[in-house]
Design a protein around this motif. Structure first.
Motif, PDB file in Angstrom:
ATOM      1  N   GLN A 115      14.431  -2.806 -13.314  1.00 48.52           N
ATOM      2  CA  GLN A 115      15.203  -1.577 -13.443  1.00 48.52           C
ATOM      3  C   GLN A 115      14.705  -0.563 -12.415  1.00 48.52           C
ATOM      4  OE1 GLN A 115      17.825  -1.154 -15.425  1.00 48.52           O
ATOM      5  NE2 GLN A 115      17.616  -3.196 -16.332  1.00 48.52           N
ATOM      6  N   PRO A 116      15.539   0.411 -12.033  1.00 46.83           N
ATOM      7  CA  PRO A 116      15.134   1.396 -11.017  1.00 46.83           C
ATOM      8  C   PRO A 116      13.805   2.081 -11.330  1.00 46.83           C
ATOM      9  CG  PRO A 116      17.474   1.611 -11.459  1.00 46.83           C
ATOM     10  CD  PRO A 116      16.941   0.617 -12.452  1.00 46.83           C
ATOM     11  N   GLU A 117      13.548   2.389 -12.622  1.00 48.80           N
ATOM     12  CA  GLU A 117      12.306   3.072 -12.971  1.00 48.80           C
ATOM     13  C   GLU A 117      11.097   2.168 -12.744  1.00 48.80           C
ATOM     14  OE1 GLU A 117      15.794   4.648 -15.063  1.00 48.80           O
ATOM     15  OE2 GLU A 117      14.870   2.664 -15.086  1.00 48.80           O
ATOM     16  N   GLY A 118      11.240   0.879 -13.100  1.00 47.39           N
ATOM     17  CA  GLY A 118      10.146  -0.055 -12.868  1.00 47.39           C
ATOM     18  C   GLY A 118       9.903  -0.274 -11.390  1.00 47.39           C
ATOM     19  N   GLN A 119      10.977  -0.279 -10.612  1.00 46.38           N
ATOM     20  CA  GLN A 119      10.847  -0.432  -9.164  1.00 46.38           C
ATOM     21  C   GLN A 119      10.188   0.801  -8.544  1.00 46.38           C
ATOM     22  OE1 GLN A 119      14.915  -1.264  -8.143  1.00 46.38           O
ATOM     23  NE2 GLN A 119      14.831  -3.343  -8.994  1.00 46.38           N
ATOM     24  N   LEU A 120      10.512   1.988  -9.080  1.00 43.57           N
ATOM     25  CA  LEU A 120       9.867   3.208  -8.597  1.00 43.57           C
ATOM     26  C   LEU A 120       8.375   3.173  -8.886  1.00 43.57           C
ATOM     27  CD1 LEU A 120      10.029   6.041  -7.365  1.00 43.57           C
ATOM     28  CD2 LEU A 120      10.569   6.927  -9.654  1.00 43.57           C
ATOM     29  N   CYS A 121       7.998   2.612 -10.030  1.00 46.68           N
ATOM     30  CA  CYS A 121       6.574   2.482 -10.360  1.00 46.68           C
ATOM     31  C   CYS A 121       5.856   1.630  -9.313  1.00 46.68           C
ATOM     32  CB  CYS A 121       6.421   1.854 -11.748  1.00 46.68           C
ATOM     33  SG  CYS A 121       4.715   1.723 -12.323  1.00 46.68           S
ATOM     34  N   GLN A 122       6.483   0.562  -8.873  1.00 51.07           N
ATOM     35  CA  GLN A 122       5.890  -0.295  -7.853  1.00 51.07           C
ATOM     36  C   GLN A 122       5.780   0.428  -6.513  1.00 51.07           C
ATOM     37  OE1 GLN A 122       8.726  -3.570  -8.394  1.00 51.07           O
ATOM     38  NE2 GLN A 122       7.086  -4.821  -9.245  1.00 51.07           N
ATOM     39  N   VAL A 123       6.793   1.205  -6.174  1.00 49.89           N
ATOM     40  CA  VAL A 123       6.753   1.998  -4.942  1.00 49.89           C
ATOM     41  C   VAL A 123       5.614   3.013  -5.008  1.00 49.89           C
ATOM     42  CG1 VAL A 123       8.003   3.705  -3.550  1.00 49.89           C
ATOM     43  CG2 VAL A 123       9.197   1.686  -4.419  1.00 49.89           C
ATOM     44  N   ALA A 124       5.472   3.653  -6.179  1.00 48.02           N
ATOM     45  CA  ALA A 124       4.393   4.633  -6.349  1.00 48.02           C
ATOM     46  C   ALA A 124       3.022   3.981  -6.181  1.00 48.02           C
ATOM     47  CB  ALA A 124       4.506   5.298  -7.720  1.00 48.02           C
ATOM     48  N   GLN A 125       2.876   2.767  -6.673  1.00 46.65           N
ATOM     49  CA  GLN A 125       1.609   2.050  -6.518  1.00 46.65           C
ATOM     50  C   GLN A 125       1.318   1.763  -5.043  1.00 46.65           C
ATOM     51  OE1 GLN A 125       2.572  -1.222  -9.123  1.00 46.65           O
ATOM     52  NE2 GLN A 125       1.421  -0.369 -10.838  1.00 46.65           N
ATOM     53  N   GLN A 126       2.343   1.371  -4.300  1.00 42.62           N
ATOM     54  CA  GLN A 126       2.177   1.127  -2.864  1.00 42.62           C
ATOM     55  C   GLN A 126       1.817   2.420  -2.129  1.00 42.62           C
ATOM     56  OE1 GLN A 126       5.914  -0.610  -1.718  1.00 42.62           O
ATOM     57  NE2 GLN A 126       5.571  -2.481  -2.903  1.00 42.62           N
ATOM     58  N   ASN A 127       2.507   3.490  -2.491  1.00 39.94           N
ATOM     59  CA  ASN A 127       2.242   4.774  -1.850  1.00 39.94           C
ATOM     60  C   ASN A 127       0.835   5.279  -2.145  1.00 39.94           C
ATOM     61  OD1 ASN A 127       4.859   4.592  -1.009  1.00 39.94           O
ATOM     62  ND2 ASN A 127       5.583   6.429  -2.042  1.00 39.94           N
ATOM     63  N   LEU A 128       0.381   5.030  -3.358  1.00 41.89           N
ATOM     64  CA  LEU A 128      -0.965   5.454  -3.733  1.00 41.89           C
ATOM     65  C   LEU A 128      -2.012   4.714  -2.884  1.00 41.89           C
ATOM     66  CD1 LEU A 128      -2.819   7.103  -5.564  1.00 41.89           C
ATOM     67  CD2 LEU A 128      -2.660   5.254  -7.258  1.00 41.89           C
ATOM     68  N   ALA A 129      -1.800   3.420  -2.678  1.00 36.46           N
ATOM     69  CA  ALA A 129      -2.732   2.645  -1.853  1.00 36.46           C
ATOM     70  C   ALA A 129      -2.754   3.174  -0.416  1.00 36.46           C
ATOM     71  CB  ALA A 129      -2.342   1.170  -1.877  1.00 36.46           C
ATOM     72  N   GLU A 130      -1.575   3.484   0.117  1.00 38.64           N
ATOM     73  CA  GLU A 130      -1.485   4.021   1.475  1.00 38.64           C
ATOM     74  C   GLU A 130      -2.150   5.393   1.567  1.00 38.64           C
ATOM     75  OE1 GLU A 130       2.668   4.037   2.177  1.00 38.64           O
ATOM     76  OE2 GLU A 130       2.840   1.840   2.305  1.00 38.64           O
ATOM     77  N   LEU A 131      -1.973   6.191   0.519  1.00 34.70           N
ATOM     78  CA  LEU A 131      -2.550   7.528   0.513  1.00 34.70           C
ATOM     79  C   LEU A 131      -4.076   7.461   0.481  1.00 34.70           C
ATOM     80  CD1 LEU A 131      -1.607  10.445   0.577  1.00 34.70           C
ATOM     81  CD2 LEU A 131      -1.492  10.427  -1.918  1.00 34.70           C
ATOM     82  N   ARG A 132      -4.607   6.504  -0.257  1.00 34.78           N
ATOM     83  CA  ARG A 132      -6.066   6.339  -0.302  1.00 34.78           C
ATOM     84  C   ARG A 132      -6.622   5.922   1.058  1.00 34.78           C
ATOM     85  NH1 ARG A 132      -5.887   3.457  -6.238  1.00 34.78           N
ATOM     86  NH2 ARG A 132      -6.373   5.332  -7.468  1.00 34.78           N
ATOM     87  N   GLN A 133      -5.853   5.112   1.771  1.00 38.27           N
ATOM     88  CA  GLN A 133      -6.280   4.730   3.126  1.00 38.27           C
ATOM     89  C   GLN A 133      -6.291   5.947   4.050  1.00 38.27           C
ATOM     90  OE1 GLN A 133      -3.603   1.605   4.312  1.00 38.27           O
ATOM     91  NE2 GLN A 133      -4.684   0.028   3.141  1.00 38.27           N
ATOM     92  N   TRP A 134      -5.255   6.765   3.931  1.00 36.80           N
ATOM     93  CA  TRP A 134      -5.180   7.971   4.747  1.00 36.80           C
ATOM     94  C   TRP A 134      -6.330   8.910   4.415  1.00 36.80           C
ATOM     95  CZ3 TRP A 134      -1.795  12.810   3.974  1.00 36.80           C
ATOM     96  CH2 TRP A 134      -1.843  13.615   5.117  1.00 36.80           C
ATOM     97  N   GLU A 135      -6.617   9.018   3.106  1.00 39.76           N
ATOM     98  CA  GLU A 135      -7.708   9.882   2.664  1.00 39.76           C
ATOM     99  C   GLU A 135      -9.033   9.410   3.262  1.00 39.76           C
ATOM    100  OE1 GLU A 135      -9.126  11.765  -1.591  1.00 39.76           O
ATOM    101  OE2 GLU A 135      -8.715   9.617  -1.486  1.00 39.76           O
ATOM    102  N   ALA A 136      -9.206   8.090   3.368  1.00 36.80           N
ATOM    103  CA  ALA A 136     -10.436   7.553   3.938  1.00 36.80           C
ATOM    104  C   ALA A 136     -10.595   7.931   5.404  1.00 36.80           C
ATOM    105  CB  ALA A 136     -10.448   6.029   3.784  1.00 36.80           C
ATOM    106  N   THR A 137      -9.475   7.962   6.139  1.00 36.23           N
ATOM    107  CA  THR A 137      -9.537   8.358   7.554  1.00 36.23           C
ATOM    108  C   THR A 137      -9.871   9.834   7.698  1.00 36.23           C
ATOM    109  OG1 THR A 137      -7.160   8.851   7.654  1.00 36.23           O
ATOM    110  CG2 THR A 137      -7.835   6.594   8.146  1.00 36.23           C
ATOM    111  N   LEU A 138      -9.418  10.661   6.711  1.00 43.34           N
ATOM    112  CA  LEU A 138      -9.728  12.097   6.763  1.00 43.34           C
ATOM    113  C   LEU A 138     -11.219  12.340   6.539  1.00 43.34           C
ATOM    114  CD1 LEU A 138      -6.757  13.594   4.681  1.00 43.34           C
ATOM    115  CD2 LEU A 138      -7.039  13.654   7.165  1.00 43.34           C
ATOM    116  N   SER A 139     -11.839  11.473   5.737  1.00 43.71           N
ATOM    117  CA  SER A 139     -13.252  11.656   5.403  1.00 43.71           C
ATOM    118  C   SER A 139     -14.182  11.080   6.453  1.00 43.71           C
ATOM    119  CB  SER A 139     -13.547  10.996   4.046  1.00 43.71           C
ATOM    120  OG  SER A 139     -12.744  11.573   3.032  1.00 43.71           O
ATOM    121  N   SER A 140     -13.638  10.183   7.305  1.00 43.69           N
ATOM    122  CA  SER A 140     -14.498   9.556   8.309  1.00 43.69           C
ATOM    123  C   SER A 140     -14.807  10.541   9.423  1.00 43.69           C
ATOM    124  CB  SER A 140     -13.810   8.308   8.878  1.00 43.69           C
ATOM    125  OG  SER A 140     -12.601   8.671   9.505  1.00 43.69           O
ATOM    126  N   PRO A 141     -15.972  10.443  10.045  1.00 42.83           N
ATOM    127  CA  PRO A 141     -16.384  11.404  11.088  1.00 42.83           C
ATOM    128  C   PRO A 141     -15.538  11.229  12.348  1.00 42.83           C
ATOM    129  CG  PRO A 141     -18.013   9.652  10.827  1.00 42.83           C
ATOM    130  CD  PRO A 141     -17.023   9.465   9.736  1.00 42.83           C
TER     131      PRO A 141
END
Length: 540
Positions: free
Chosen positions: A514-540
């Protein structure tokens, strides 16, 4: 096997296994006593496993059968898992396969009964057997049909499947007949008369079910009307990928109604329903679900329950003229500029409405008329939404007609907040600020009406996801490197992460197809990408 719970003051009972005096209780259901753990293990293997539920079924003259928690429940605890005793298509449905419930175009028919199907594999589906057996003598009623529109011939299928349980599964048929039908309340109503024409007469005069032995199927007019009443009062809608079907769940049917339900439910691929606590529930508290739409105003909810479930809701939300502080049904006062009209007695459908500021009044009929006209206007605007037009419509009525949180505007805002940033006319920081503010306001109302997201998870999940997009739009600006505010940037990233995490929690039980379940999967992917971006912000 559940453990015992002897942390509270000991209560004495008879051991469910051996009959001796016992002080230990099953920690899950709190109903079975045991004298020792060996007895509990034996009893678990010998039947308690299938009966152990964290609730008790009670009876009262006012509520009939209802459930109370037999122990303290935490949000997320599983209360009940139940298979349907019968499943079938809705009365008004587009043509679908009676085996798997996917949409069909009429190009394939069951070789035995000629009902439209997906293919040979679905002909043998157990669900399809009742109408197939009956239809073998006369063929499918659908000889010429428009397969792009709802077809009224499907109205008879679910009632026929229910009637067929008498021979197919007498125990399930007994469970079915134990459910409330409100036969006497329905008798003589418009719905009763429509069912007489479209279901009762059709089953008797076209399918000739009265020719079957009474031991196999009860074909009396009263029995068929009783079955249609049981379906209307008790059936659950099950959303599938391509359609919606109905299922009857006898234990679930004992959950009482509340406009602030404390449970939520979901279905697996086998259409088993799982009921979970949406919020913490104390031992002895009533366990509730919702029989109507949570995003309707009080008058609409109570009217629907009156005419479909045959009772008038008196829950806390219905009794509160502000609807838990949201002013979800409030109108603007026509006599002053600052006041809002609220019902003087929300449980009286004919009561006048009174202004909170000037004490001006409005009749219930006038309120109904305003709501009907606004509803029609909003519905027309949402049919082909244009951002600027819809935005102006919401703003105009929020200033002149109804409270900004009014339920009709709430539906429109759900569309508007998704259009900001996607519509070409709404690109830029100003639109993102509007999006962020609208998401905040929207979520406040969701939380007030449904703290456990028992019914508003799809709406809140979308708002949380859109909110995170607005925050990221600010974080991902590319100003001159010298002007980058690292602290503010990291704060925005943290906020976006938190919103995505909340979005995932809210939508985690939604079906994956269902669209809501698919949005949950998209949110999980986005969260993983955001954590990667956050790691680059913290790196020197």
């Amino acid at each position: 096997m559940e453990g015992t719970d002897d942390s509270q003051e000991p209560e004495v009972g008879m051991c469910a296994n051996c009959g001796f005096i016992a002080k230990l209780r099953c920690a899950n259901c709190r109903q079975a006593f045991y004298c020792k753990r060996e007895c509990q293990r034996d009893h678990w293997k010998n039947g308690h496993k299938d009966q152990c539920q964290p609730f008790q079924v009670m009876t009262s003259a006012e509520l009939g059968r209802y459930m109370v928690a037999s122990r303290d429940l935490k949000a997320g605890d599983v209360i009940l898992k139940e298979d349907p005793i019968v499943v079938g298509p809705k009365q008004i449905t587009e043509p679908l396969c009676l085996g798997c419930y996917k949409r069909v175009d009429g190009s394939y028919r069951c070789q035995k009964c000629q009902w439209p199907m997906c293919g040979p594999a679905c002909e043998a589906a157990p669900d399809h057997l009742p109408e197939c057996v009956v239809g073998q003598e006369i063929g499918s009623p659908i000889e010429i049909a428009n397969f792009d529109e709802p077809n009224h011939f499907y109205e008879v299928v679910f009632p026929l499947r229910c009637l067929a349980l008498k021979k197919k599964s007498p125990k399930k048929y007994e469970q079915l007949l134990s459910l409330e039908s409100h036969y006497e309340d329905r008798k003589g109503t418009h719905l009763y008369q429509e069912n007489q024409k479209s279901i009762v007469n059709f089953l008797r005069n076209y399918f000739f079910i009265q020719e079957f032995p009474i031991e196999d199927i009860d074909s009396s007019e009263k029995s068929i009307h009783t079955i249609t009443g049981i379906i209307d009062v008790n059936a659950l809608e099950i959303r599938l990928k391509e359609s919606e079907v109905l299922g009857l769940y006898p234990t679930f049917a004992m959950l009482e109604h509340s406009c602030t339900p404390n449970t939520k439910h979901a279905f697996n691929k086998d259409r088993q329903v799982t009921v979970k606590a949406a919020v913490d529930i104390k031992r002895g508290e009533h366990i509730s679900t919702m029989y109507t739409h949570i995003l309707w105003g009080t008058a609409a909810r109570r009217d629907h329950l009156k005419h479909s479930k045959y009772f008038m809701c008196t829950c806390f939300r219905c009794s509160d003229p502000t609807e838990l502080g949201t002013h979800f049904s409030a109108l603007r006062c026509k006599q002053c500029t600052n006041g809002f009209m609220l019902s003087a007695a929300p449980l009286d459908e004919l009561a006048s409405w009174i202004c909170t500021t000037c004490n001006g009044t409005m009749t219930a009929e006038e309120v109904t008329d305003i709501n009907l006209k606004l509803g029609e206007e909003i519905e027309a605007a949402l049919a082909m939404p244009v951002l600027q037009s819809l935005e102006k419509l919401v703003q105009r009525h929020a200033k002149t007609t109804v409270h900004p949180n009014h339920f009709h505007l709430f539906a429109a805002r759900h569309t508007v907040l998704q259009m900001y940033g996607r519509d070409p006319s709404s690109v830029g920081q100003e639109s993102m600020k509007k999006k962020e503010k609208m998401c905040q306001d929207f979520l406040k109302v969701c939380t007030a009406l449904d703290p456990g997201m028992a019914r508003l998870a799809p709406y809140a999940g979308v708002a949380l996801y859109e909110y995170h997009l607005a925050v990221l739009a600010r974080a991902r600006q590319e100003p001159d490197a010298k002007q980058v505010d690292t602290v503010a940037l990291k704060k925005d990233v943290e906020t976006a992460k938190a919103l995505l995490q909340q979005c995932i929690r809210v939508l985690q039980d939604e079906p994956k197809d269902q669209p809501e379940g698919q949005l949950c999967q998209v949110a999980q992917q986005n969260l993983a990408e955001l954590r990667q971006w956050e790691a680059t912000l913290s790196s020197p």
